[in-house]
Structures are given as structure tokens and as C-alpha cells.
Write a protein that holds these residues in place. Structure first.
Motif, PDB file in Angstrom:
ATOM      1  N   MET A  48      47.916  42.623  40.533  1.00  0.00           N
ATOM      2  CA  MET A  48      47.021  41.478  40.306  1.00  0.00           C
ATOM      3  C   MET A  48      46.749  41.251  38.827  1.00  0.00           C
ATOM      4  O   MET A  48      46.687  40.120  38.360  1.00  0.00           O
ATOM      5  CB  MET A  48      45.710  41.675  41.083  1.00  0.00           C
ATOM      6  CG  MET A  48      45.907  41.514  42.593  1.00  0.00           C
ATOM      7  SD  MET A  48      44.360  41.398  43.535  1.00  0.00           S
ATOM      8  CE  MET A  48      43.882  43.104  43.602  1.00  0.00           C
ATOM      9  N   ARG A  51      49.661  39.549  37.129  1.00  0.00           N
ATOM     10  CA  ARG A  51      49.706  38.117  37.433  1.00  0.00           C
ATOM     11  C   ARG A  51      48.647  37.369  36.630  1.00  0.00           C
ATOM     12  O   ARG A  51      48.900  36.316  36.054  1.00  0.00           O
ATOM     13  CB  ARG A  51      49.485  37.901  38.930  1.00  0.00           C
ATOM     14  CG  ARG A  51      49.681  36.428  39.328  1.00  0.00           C
ATOM     15  CD  ARG A  51      49.324  36.161  40.783  1.00  0.00           C
ATOM     16  NE  ARG A  51      50.002  37.062  41.673  1.00  0.00           N
ATOM     17  CZ  ARG A  51      49.368  37.875  42.528  1.00  0.00           C
ATOM     18  NH1 ARG A  51      48.055  37.892  42.581  1.00  0.00           N
ATOM     19  NH2 ARG A  51      50.046  38.662  43.321  1.00  0.00           N
ATOM     20  N   LYS A  52      47.440  37.973  36.581  1.00  0.00           N
ATOM     21  CA  LYS A  52      46.326  37.304  35.906  1.00  0.00           C
ATOM     22  C   LYS A  52      46.580  37.189  34.396  1.00  0.00           C
ATOM     23  O   LYS A  52      46.409  36.129  33.805  1.00  0.00           O
ATOM     24  CB  LYS A  52      45.046  38.106  36.171  1.00  0.00           C
ATOM     25  CG  LYS A  52      43.774  37.474  35.658  1.00  0.00           C
ATOM     26  CD  LYS A  52      42.570  38.135  36.313  1.00  0.00           C
ATOM     27  CE  LYS A  52      41.629  38.706  35.300  1.00  0.00           C
ATOM     28  NZ  LYS A  52      40.577  39.533  35.926  1.00  0.00           N
ATOM     29  N   LYS A  55      50.980  36.110  34.087  1.00  0.00           N
ATOM     30  CA  LYS A  55      51.656  35.296  35.103  1.00  0.00           C
ATOM     31  C   LYS A  55      52.970  35.933  35.547  1.00  0.00           C
ATOM     32  O   LYS A  55      53.941  35.236  35.855  1.00  0.00           O
ATOM     33  CB  LYS A  55      51.886  33.862  34.589  1.00  0.00           C
ATOM     34  CG  LYS A  55      50.591  33.115  34.257  1.00  0.00           C
ATOM     35  CD  LYS A  55      50.722  31.646  34.504  1.00  0.00           C
ATOM     36  CE  LYS A  55      49.475  30.826  34.257  1.00  0.00           C
ATOM     37  NZ  LYS A  55      48.192  31.503  34.360  1.00  0.00           N
TER      38      LYS A  55
ATOM     39  N   ASN B  30      37.271  38.153  44.224  1.00  0.00           N
ATOM     40  CA  ASN B  30      38.537  38.511  43.604  1.00  0.00           C
ATOM     41  C   ASN B  30      39.305  37.284  43.119  1.00  0.00           C
ATOM     42  O   ASN B  30      39.859  37.265  42.018  1.00  0.00           O
ATOM     43  CB  ASN B  30      39.351  39.243  44.664  1.00  0.00           C
ATOM     44  CG  ASN B  30      40.148  40.360  44.085  1.00  0.00           C
ATOM     45  OD1 ASN B  30      41.267  40.122  43.661  1.00  0.00           O
ATOM     46  ND2 ASN B  30      39.575  41.549  44.011  1.00  0.00           N
ATOM     47  N   LYS B  33      37.649  35.730  40.110  1.00  0.00           N
ATOM     48  CA  LYS B  33      37.924  36.515  38.897  1.00  0.00           C
ATOM     49  C   LYS B  33      39.355  36.286  38.410  1.00  0.00           C
ATOM     50  O   LYS B  33      39.646  36.425  37.235  1.00  0.00           O
ATOM     51  CB  LYS B  33      37.686  38.011  39.160  1.00  0.00           C
ATOM     52  CG  LYS B  33      36.212  38.368  39.120  1.00  0.00           C
ATOM     53  CD  LYS B  33      35.992  39.845  38.830  1.00  0.00           C
ATOM     54  CE  LYS B  33      36.136  40.687  40.074  1.00  0.00           C
ATOM     55  NZ  LYS B  33      35.749  42.085  39.866  1.00  0.00           N
ATOM     56  N   ALA B  34      40.249  35.944  39.333  1.00  0.00           N
ATOM     57  CA  ALA B  34      41.636  35.672  38.951  1.00  0.00           C
ATOM     58  C   ALA B  34      41.790  34.247  38.408  1.00  0.00           C
ATOM     59  O   ALA B  34      42.886  33.827  38.071  1.00  0.00           O
ATOM     60  CB  ALA B  34      42.559  35.885  40.147  1.00  0.00           C
ATOM     61  N   ARG B  36      40.800  31.281  40.021  1.00  0.00           N
ATOM     62  CA  ARG B  36      40.904  30.195  41.014  1.00  0.00           C
ATOM     63  C   ARG B  36      39.539  29.560  41.239  1.00  0.00           C
ATOM     64  O   ARG B  36      38.512  30.249  41.201  1.00  0.00           O
ATOM     65  CB  ARG B  36      41.436  30.724  42.348  1.00  0.00           C
ATOM     66  CG  ARG B  36      42.696  31.546  42.256  1.00  0.00           C
ATOM     67  CD  ARG B  36      43.888  30.714  41.847  1.00  0.00           C
ATOM     68  NE  ARG B  36      45.022  31.573  41.518  1.00  0.00           N
ATOM     69  CZ  ARG B  36      45.977  31.240  40.675  1.00  0.00           C
ATOM     70  NH1 ARG B  36      45.956  30.074  40.044  1.00  0.00           N
ATOM     71  NH2 ARG B  36      46.986  32.058  40.441  1.00  0.00           N
ATOM     72  N   ASN B 461      45.081  39.048  47.044  1.00  0.00           N
ATOM     73  CA  ASN B 461      46.280  39.177  46.227  1.00  0.00           C
ATOM     74  C   ASN B 461      47.391  38.246  46.731  1.00  0.00           C
ATOM     75  O   ASN B 461      48.072  37.590  45.944  1.00  0.00           O
ATOM     76  CB  ASN B 461      46.746  40.642  46.226  1.00  0.00           C
ATOM     77  CG  ASN B 461      48.098  40.804  45.549  1.00  0.00           C
ATOM     78  OD1 ASN B 461      48.284  40.386  44.408  1.00  0.00           O
ATOM     79  ND2 ASN B 461      49.051  41.385  46.261  1.00  0.00           N
ATOM     80  N   ASP B 464      46.417  34.649  45.870  1.00  0.00           N
ATOM     81  CA  ASP B 464      46.565  34.379  44.447  1.00  0.00           C
ATOM     82  C   ASP B 464      48.040  34.195  44.078  1.00  0.00           C
ATOM     83  O   ASP B 464      48.388  33.296  43.300  1.00  0.00           O
ATOM     84  CB  ASP B 464      45.956  35.545  43.660  1.00  0.00           C
ATOM     85  CG  ASP B 464      45.847  35.224  42.189  1.00  0.00           C
ATOM     86  OD1 ASP B 464      45.458  34.089  41.859  1.00  0.00           O
ATOM     87  OD2 ASP B 464      46.174  36.098  41.367  1.00  0.00           O
ATOM     88  N   LEU B 468      49.702  30.786  42.542  1.00  0.00           N
ATOM     89  CA  LEU B 468      50.454  30.747  41.280  1.00  0.00           C
ATOM     90  C   LEU B 468      51.776  30.002  41.486  1.00  0.00           C
ATOM     91  O   LEU B 468      52.124  29.111  40.713  1.00  0.00           O
ATOM     92  CB  LEU B 468      50.713  32.182  40.776  1.00  0.00           C
ATOM     93  CG  LEU B 468      51.556  32.261  39.500  1.00  0.00           C
ATOM     94  CD1 LEU B 468      50.788  31.728  38.308  1.00  0.00           C
ATOM     95  CD2 LEU B 468      52.029  33.680  39.218  1.00  0.00           C
ATOM     96  N   GLN B 472      52.660  26.403  39.847  1.00  0.00           N
ATOM     97  CA  GLN B 472      53.815  26.341  38.933  1.00  0.00           C
ATOM     98  C   GLN B 472      54.825  25.303  39.393  1.00  0.00           C
ATOM     99  O   GLN B 472      55.374  24.556  38.593  1.00  0.00           O
ATOM    100  CB  GLN B 472      54.482  27.724  38.836  1.00  0.00           C
ATOM    101  CG  GLN B 472      53.775  28.631  37.837  1.00  0.00           C
ATOM    102  CD  GLN B 472      54.353  30.034  37.789  1.00  0.00           C
ATOM    103  OE1 GLN B 472      55.067  30.452  38.706  1.00  0.00           O
ATOM    104  NE2 GLN B 472      54.033  30.779  36.741  1.00  0.00           N
TER     105      GLN B 472
END
Lengths: 86, 479
Positions: A48, A51-52, A55, B30, B33-34, B36, B461, B464, B468, B472
Motif C-alpha cells: 500500500m 502505491r501511495k 504509484k 485506510n 489516508k491513501a 481517496r 488495498n 485502492d 489507481l 490512470q
């Protein structure tokens, strides 16, 4: 990013996901979970964080590539290289 | 007219989380924090799902599911919540058993359990070691054919007393039975045995308050008293949800509602493959619970008789008897004042496992009668440990599977989620509908406070990663 820096990045991430781990003497060729009391949730946290921060995506079937510092560098170095503009 | 609790909501969120059980709360935190954008919708006015509490006049406060969790909660709370939350977790050292086969007290960890099994039950030390190692080595990818009954049979043949000692607490912790896959036992048992039983000092109300604060700090849009009617999909992809008659768009949905409710009611069975729906329909819900809440009068005190008491007058442990309406096996969770520092109050919560079917069809009159009977037999049983306890109590009430169903909207009041097969269906959901994820109490191993929190992280996870890739590819399409 050179191999040394990839190693530094990984150690920095480990210090965040496993704050109690003693990182002063990590052997690069030994599985991390055999020397640092890391569990599968800790490895998920590394995925994680990658990724954060960068990327960088590590698919489930590649999780085993994060087993040791050496295998991390081998697997992640090309991914980091792909990030930097040529 | 009820106020529109969604009036100032945005038109789009990266992720909408449905339900605020510990898996939903942790997943939401979570993902925020990432980076989103996250909207969390809860149908009840309190956040927490089964991790909840209630107050009654006279200064009483009762915790529903706080009673005890494994040490792993400290690490998970520190990593996925805050240091402050992790630092409030303390060990419960007084775990008592009292039944016709044995009576003893333990700290409920591997060292003490080994001593008890060797000294009290007369088992060879090597057999005990082998059993602990076999339990600890189990993981999800193992052969799942062996049942817990067979596991015990292998190590302790003919020892129903040992089976009771090893199984009764776990049956209360996750609703598993002797006929469930042995890994559902091994994983949870090993988690507890690692260092004993822990509790959150300050009570469930404080924990949820701290979690809410953290969610707000991380930017989660929190909304309560909002029921989600529908998860919208188009061409096999999640597009949003309908709640309070309003459609809100999103990139992904993380449902912390009951797995079967998510599939059959919120999305609709017609949106899935026939084979998947067949599998989903075959998922068995786990049993439910009954509880009796006893509030001690202000000024009264209780001696310390232990923190968790596993009591029974049944001759042997029996998974079926454990859920019966006339059950005598019950856990007393003792809440002394130190659980809420600064308070001088005591409370006792008695928990028994229960079947939805035994309670759901009763007439109103019979239902009340059965509840009163449950309260009476519970107080009778407690009298043995606290003589004159009725005189010390000034509030008592009971909950049943119907109560849990009413407050949590969990199908059949299932307090432990689904049986083992639910985990695979939960994990396969995104393969059926892009952007649809589920995290909650499933598969027995992902239940309880620790299981729920960790499963929330595991699925967050996945969400997320999905977001991504989705964002993208949208960027690429736009450029």
C-alpha cells in the motif's frame, strides 16, 4: 533510482509499517519475515505504501517478490526506473 | 419531515463505504489516508455496527461486543488507527471456567494453557506442544477438509473435558462449531494464545469517538441514519448508490453490510452470473446471540471474581446445545470501574449463542415470556458467583437475535457473519462486478474485532489498487 536508493526506500517503508523492528542489521539475502517478526499484514502495508508514495503497483501474484531485501531491489528497481523521466 | 442528511453531499466520491462496522470504518480510514475521497453511510445513528454500546437511566452503560480480543489488536490499531487508540488496550488476566468437568482460572495464553493442560488435565507436554504448533501453522491456503472435531480427535481422543477447555471460549468468540473447518479454530485460537485476552480501556463509546475523530482528520465524509437502498451498476461496473432517494456517483463501493444483503438486495441477483448467485445463496449465516445486561446500583460494589467467566452446568461441550434456547452455557463479562477510568460503576453482560429460528417466529407474548425466562435463568446462574446479586442490580434487560437484527440490519441477527464459504464469495465479488467490494464478518476467520479490522485493510488495498488503475486509464483516455 539506483539499487542503493531502492534499498533505502524499502527500509524506510518497513520502519513505518513495522515500527518495532530493529533495522540496524538487516541481512539482504535472508527473508524479511525470518529476521524481523513481520506478518502478512505488514507486507500488505508495504504494497500500500509503494502505491501511495510512488504509484507502483505490486499485483497479488508478485507479493513473494518482496520476501527479502535483495529480491525487493531486483523486482522494484525496474519499476522505479520506469518512473523517472528519461 | 426528517432532515435531509445528504443535502450537502458531493455528487461524486472515489469510494462509498456502506456500513460502519469495524471493517467499514477501518476500510474508510485506510482509503482516505491513501488519498481517496470517501463517503461513509451508516443506517444507525451510532457508528460501529456490532462494536457498540447503549446507555440506560441511572448512569448505566453496556458494551455489546467489547468483551475481549487478541493482542494483535494493539498492532492493528497502531498501524491503521492511532497510537492513542492502541495505547488504551489493556490485558484481561482473569479468565475463569466453571462447569461440571472442571473449574479453573487462567490468563488464556500459550504458557498458562500448556501448564493447565499438563498439570490439570494430565496431557503429555509434547502432545500439547504439537497441538499448539499444528494450530499455529494453519492458514487459509491449507487443506480445509479437516474439521475442528477431527483436530481434537487427533490430539486428545476421548477427552471431552479438554475439548471443552479449548473450544468453548472460541465458540463464543467466533460462533464456530466442531464441524467447521479446523482452520477457523486454529487461526483464532492461535491469535488469542499468542499473548492472552485484551480489552479497550475507556469502553466502546470512547473507541468509536476516537475513530470518528481520526476519520474526520483524514477527510472521510461521515453520515449516519442513512439507509442505502441500492447499489447502481451499468455494464457490469459500479456507478454509484441510491440512498434516501438520492443517487450519488462513485468509482467503487465497499460494502460492510451483510454479504447476502449486499448481493441479493442492494445489487440484485440478476446482475451476477448464475453460478455465482448459486454459490452466494448457499452461503450459510452464522448463529446469533442472546445477551442479558445487568447494571449494578450506584454505590454498590462487586468483588473481583474474574473478567470473563465461561460457565455451564451441561455435562459436556456440545455445539448444538450451545445455541439452544434452554442453554446453560454462558459467558459473563464483568465490567469493573477500571474499564472506564474515572467511573465508579459496575456492569455485567451475559452472552449466549442462539439460533434465529428459535426466536423469530414467537408470538409477541411468547417472545416477552422467553426474554423474562432468559433473564431469570441468567440471574439464577450468576447467584452462584455473586451471592445476593439481585439486590445489587437496579437495571436488567435482554437482547435476542431479533434485537440484533433490528439494530444492525444484519440478516437473521447473525452476530458472527457467515460460515467459512462466505469468505470466497466476498473475495470474488469484484470479479463479478467491477468496483464492487465487500468487507465484513465472513468466513469465521474474518470475524471478531481483529478479524474485521484486518479484513477492512485487506479489502481497502484491493479497492485502492482498483481506483489507481481506473483513474490512470481515465487520464490516458483524456490525454
Amino acid at each position: 533510482m539506483g539499487d542503493l536508493n531502492v534499498k533505502k526506500v524499502i527500509l524506510e517503508i518497513i520502519s513505518i509499517v513495522a515500527p518495532d523492528a530493529d533495522l540496524s542489521d538487516v541481512k539482504t539475502d535472508v527473508r524479511l519475515r525470518d529476521q524481523l517478526e513481520m506478518d502478512s499484514m505488514d507486507f500488505l502495508d508495504i504494497v500500500m505504501e509503494l502505491r501511495k508514495r510512488y504509484k507502483i503497483e505490486v499485483p497479488k501474484e508478485d507479493y513473494q517478490m518482496l520476501a527479502s531485501l535483495d529480491s525487493c531491489v531486483e523486482y522494484l528497481a525496474p519499476k522505479f526506473a520506469a518512473l523517472s523521466p528519461a | 419531515m426528517a432532515r435531509d442528511r445528504l443535502a450537502d453531499a458531493k455528487d461524486y466520491y472515489d469510494v462509498i463505504v456502506i456500513g460502519s462496522g469495524l471493517a467499514g470504518l477501518t476500510g474508510a480510514n485506510n482509503l482516505a489516508k491513501a488519498g481517496r475521497s470517501v463517503l461513509l453511510l451508516e443506517q444507525h445513528y451510532n457508528f460501529g455496527g456490532m462494536a457498540t454500546w447503549f446507555k440506560r437511566p441511572g448512569g448505566h452503560i453496556f458494551d455489546i461486543s467489547l468483551h475481549g480480543f487478541p493482542v494483535g489488536m494493539i498492532k492493528s490499531c497502531r498501524k491503521y488507527w492511532t497510537r492513542e487508540i492502541a495505547d488504551s488496550i489493556v490485558q484481561l488476566k482473569g479468565v475463569r471456567f466453571d462447569n461440571p468437568q472442571f473449574s479453573l482460572q487462567t490468563t488464556f495464553d500459550r504458557v498458562d494453557f500448556t501448564n493447565k493442560l499438563v498439570d490439570h488435565f494430565g496431557i503429555e507436554k509434547q502432545t500439547v506442544e504439537d497441538f499448539f504448533n499444528a494450530s499455529r501453522a494453519m492458514d487459509f491456503y491449507d487443506d480445509q477438509a479437516m474439521t475442528t472435531r477431527e483436530l481434537f480427535q487427533k490430539f486428545f481422543p476421548g477427552r471431552s473435558d479438554v475439548v471443552r477447555f479449548l473450544m468453548e471460549p472460541i465458540a463464543y468468540a467466533n460462533g464456530s462449531t466442531l464441524d467447521d473447518p479446523a482452520i477457523t479454530y486454529g487461526i483464532v485460537f492461535s491469535n488469542f494464545m499468542s499473548k492472552g485476552v485484551y480489552i479497550f480501556q475507556g469502553g466502546t463509546d470512547k473507541l468509536i469517538r476516537m475513530m470518528k475523530t481520526e476519520l474526520k482528520v483524514n477527510g472521510v465524509d461521515l453520515r449516519h441514519s442513512i439507509c442505502v437502498d441500492k447499489i447502481c451498476t451499468e455494464d457490469g461496473q459500479v456507478t454509484g448508490v441510491v440512498a434516501n432517494g438520492t443517487k450519488i456517483a462513485c468509482g467503487a463501493v465497499l460494502s460492510n453490510a451483510n454479504l447476502k444483503t449486499t448481493i441479493e438486495k442492494m445489487v440484485g441477483p440478476e446482475k451476477f452470473d448464475d453460478a455465482f448467485i448459486k454459490e452466494a445463496k448457499a452461503v450459510r449465516l452464522n448463529n446469533s446471540s442472546c445477551q442479558v445486561y445487568m447494571g449494578i446500583k450506584k454505590g454498590e460494589t462487586l468483588d473481583n471474581i474474574g473478567d470473563l467467566l465461561f460457565t455451564s452446568v451441561d455435562p459436556e461441550f456440545d455445539s448444538t446445545r450451545l445455541c439452544a434456547k434452554d442453554v446453560t452455557s454462558r459467558t459473563f463479562s464483568m465490567y469493573y470501574p477500571d474499564i472506564r477510568p474515572g467511573s465508579d460503576r459496575y456492569a455485567i453482560v451475559s452472552s449466549t449463542n442462539a439460533n434465529w429460528s428459535d426466536w423469530a417466529t414467537l408470538s409477541e407474548q411468547d417472545y416477552e415470556k422467553e426474554k423474562q425466562h432468559l433473564i431469570k435463568t441468567t440471574l439464577d446462574a450468576l447467584e452462584k458467583y455473586i451471592p445476593g446479586v439481585r439486590q445489587k442490580i437496579d437495571h436488567v434487560e435482554a437482547s435476542t437475535p431479533k434485537t440484533f437484527e433490528h439494530y444492525t440490519m444484519q440478516a437473521q441477527g447473525a452476530t458472527f457473519g457467515t460460515k467459512f464459504e462466505g469468505l470466497q464469495v466476498s473475495m470474488d465479488l469484484p470479479k463479478q462486478i467491477e468496483g464492487l467490494f465487500h468487507a465484513g464478518s465472513v468466513g469465521i476467520i474474518m470475524s471478531g474485532w481483529l478479524g474485521a479490522i484486518n479484513y477492512g485493510v485487506i479489502v481497502a488495498n484491493e479497492v485502492d489498487s482498483f481506483m489507481l488503475t481506473k483513474l490512470q486509464s481515465q487520464q490516458q483516455a483524456a490525454s
